[in-house]
Design an enzyme around this catalytic site. Structure first.
Site, short mmCIF file in Angstrom:
data_model
loop_
_atom_site.label_atom_id
_atom_site.label_comp_id
_atom_site.label_asym_id
_atom_site.label_seq_id
_atom_site.Cartn_x
_atom_site.Cartn_y
_atom_site.Cartn_z
N GLU A 1 0.57 -0.95 -5.11
CA GLU A 1 -0.55 -0.02 -5.03
C GLU A 1 0.04 1.36 -5.20
O GLU A 1 0.44 2.02 -4.25
CB GLU A 1 -1.28 -0.14 -3.69
N ASP B 1 0.82 -1.21 0.00
CA ASP B 1 0.00 0.00 0.00
C ASP B 1 0.86 1.26 0.00
O ASP B 1 1.81 1.38 0.77
CB ASP B 1 -0.90 -0.02 1.25
#
Length: 573
Positions: free
Chosen positions: A288, A246
């Protein structure tokens, strides 16, 4: 890369990031732990490129079916749908102020997800999660989950210690300053929700790219890199199949830059990849990176960073094409000038909707006006002051099963690995009550919670029993499409060549049909998507006529071919 090469790569990258030789003692500690983990890890290497053939299903455990026990009950159902990989949205211990992306403990699963008392030991929680992984693997399902590498919760023990003062040994795990004059070129990611990237705490300020309760980690401190590497090693030992990394573009900060996509960020990701390859090869590392494709492909490196990444700009262009009934937006965004070619081992992950907003961050002002104007039919759906739309797929597409089926046809057949967001296979609507509950509890007007409501399985079963319901129609379409996709590897691995259909009637300056050939190991499929709300007759494709079999319907297809409004064909030639 051999095991020896992985270790050499870690050493080389470390020396480029950290010039101070005093830090080499931390390097040796990292290498010793990596080598020990490689020797003790009981899990075999995964098949090379397994993620290319995957159908990924993204879900929140609690919102999907309460607990991991509830999810386990649904594993056969997911397998029947055609899913082969589950992406668990945040499950680690968290205060849950940002849907779990504010992590309080990286090694502990939230007790409520395991249906265990809060007092349950870490070891018992880990055992319960391993049991779930075993069941998923028995059902032929891979499991990946989110790990926030850029920031933690303010309740993480590192930050609890860090904020005690400048002399605390954890102080440099985060970024502190006497004022807000550092990193002034850094953009504000949560425009409209956070006024600054700096949050005052006592006599100092700490830096954050997301919410003010999510302080950014300081990778200039090599101890932070060691700690995050240990987290990866731990979950590898538990049998996890991959990580969604992330917010990786933001992990390195440099004065005088926008603090995104910096060379050191890539070096750190290369170290993480070398660790995965050393301990359990082919463990997925998924980037991501909400960035233009030309930046995302840099996170693939030379086959030594992430295996795959999300194609963020394609998603809004699919919606634009549907809105204006013209293929050009999709053709343009996938042109090599926008989407560079990638190596055969890398992969784009494709999606229509996920747990966040329909982001318009990377489109032109003109495209933003078109897409936002067409789809943001409720002003409450607006996110980040016009830069996104918080709505479920069914809401965006007028709760029209034909439109939903067409959108899925495009996503499932373009090059990449598709992601299904939980509930979309049933045409799930926005959840106003869930959004209002979150807003009242937190005081944050985060409209993304419209798309994060819980599944109501009793209601879903009732809707499925009615063949005329939106739920039943959408589910039938998507299950049929997924079954057809599973019959061939051409969509996950094959080449893509755009096709030019010749229509019987003049459509002036528009291109209402999106058509392309997919080809892999001698198999060739022609995909034809009618973006128009009118029936169209296709006389030929690229000046030729073809005969083939419709993969979905099983019937023979020949030209001229009449396509109903919003219809599609996947023709095996």
């Amino acid at each position: 890369m051999s095991n020896r090469d992985n270790i050499q790569s870690i050493r080389k990258l470390w020396s480029e990031i950290y010039k101070n030789e005093d830090y080499n003692v931390i390097l040796e500690q990292l290498i010793a732990e990596v080598e020990s983990s490689a020797l003790s890890n009981p899990h075999v290497s995964q098949p090379e490129g397994w993620y290319k053939d995957a159908i990924v299903y993204s879900l929140y455990v609690d919102l999907f079916n309460g607990t991991f026990a509830g999810l386990t009950e649904k594993l056969p159902q997911l397998r029947e749908l055609g899913v082969s990989c589950i992406w668990l949205l945040p499950i680690l211990d968290s205060p849950m102020r940002d849907a779990g992306f504010d992590i309080r403990d990286y090694r502990t699963i939230r007790a409520d997800l395991l249906d265990l008392p809060q007092s349950t030991s870490v070891e018992e929680r880990q055992k319960a999660f391993r049991d779930f992984l075993d069941e998923a693997h028995k059902n032929g399902l891979k499991v990946i989950f989110d790990i926030a590498m850029n920031h933690t919760s303010e309740e993480h023990q590192w930050f609890v210690e860090s904020r005690k003062g400048p002399d605390n040994p954890y102080r440099d795990y985060y970024i502190w300053n006497k004022d807000t004059n550092r990193y002034k070129e850094t953009r504000l990611l949560f425009k409209g929700m956070c006024p600054s990237n700096w949050e005052k705490d006592g006599d100092y300020y700490f830096f954050h790219r997301f919410f003010e309760f999510q302080p950014d980690l300081n990778y200039r401190n090599p101890q932070v890199l060691l700690e995050v590497s240990r987290i990866l090693l731990f979950w590898l030992s538990q049998g996890l199949d991959g990580f969604r990394a992330d917010a990786i573009p933001y992990i390195w900060k440099e004065e005088g830059t926008d603090c995104e996509n910096l060379p050191e960020a890539h070096m750190i990701i290369k170290i993480f990849r070398a660790i995965l390859d050393q301990v359990r090869p082919n463990t997925l590392l998924l980037a991501e990176a909400c960035q233009p494709p030309v930046e995302v492909v840099k996170y693939f490196g030379d086959g030594d960073e992430c295996h795959a990444g999300y194609h963020f700009p394609l998603m809004p262009m699919i919606f634009k094409s549907l809105a204006i009934q013209d293929a050009e937006p999709v053709l343009d965004v996938l042109h090599p000038s926008v989407t560079p070619d990638i190596m055969s081992e890398n992969q784009w992950f494709m999606f229509l909707r996920l747990h966040d907003e329909l982001t318009l961050e990377m489109v032109t002002p003109e495209d933003r006006a078109i897409i936002h104007g067409h789809y943001c039919r409720d002003p409450r759906w607006d996110f980040r002051v016009g830069e996104g739309i918080s709505a479920r797929l069914a809401e965006l597409l007028d709760r029209n099963p034909d439109k939903i089926g067409l959108a899925y046809s495009i996503m499932l057949t373009l090059p990449g690995t598709p992601i299904i967001y939980y509930g979309d296979e049933y045409g799930k609507f926005n959840d106003d009550d869930f959004y209002e509950t979150f807003r009242k509890e937190t005081g944050k007007d985060d409209t993304r919670y419209f798309v994060r409501g819980p599944m109501n399985w009793e209601e879903t079963a009732s809707e499925l029993s009615d063949p005329e319901s939106v739920t039943s129609k959408v589910n039938t379409i998507i299950k049929t499409q997924l079954k057809a996709r599973s019959l061939t590897k051409v969509f996950g691995r094959g080449s893509n060549t755009w096709a030019k259909p010749e229509l019987s009637e003049n459509t002036k300056n528009t291109a209402p049909v999106l058509a392309y050939f997919r080809e892999y190991e001698g198999e060739k499929v022609l995909v034809i998507n009618n973006l128009s709300d009118k029936a169209l007759e296709i006389k030929s494709v690229d000046g030729k006529t073809f005969t083939g079999i419709d993969i979905i319907g099983g019937n023979e297809v020949s030209f001229p071919l009449t396509l109903a409004p919003l219809a599609f064909k996947w023709v095996k030639l």
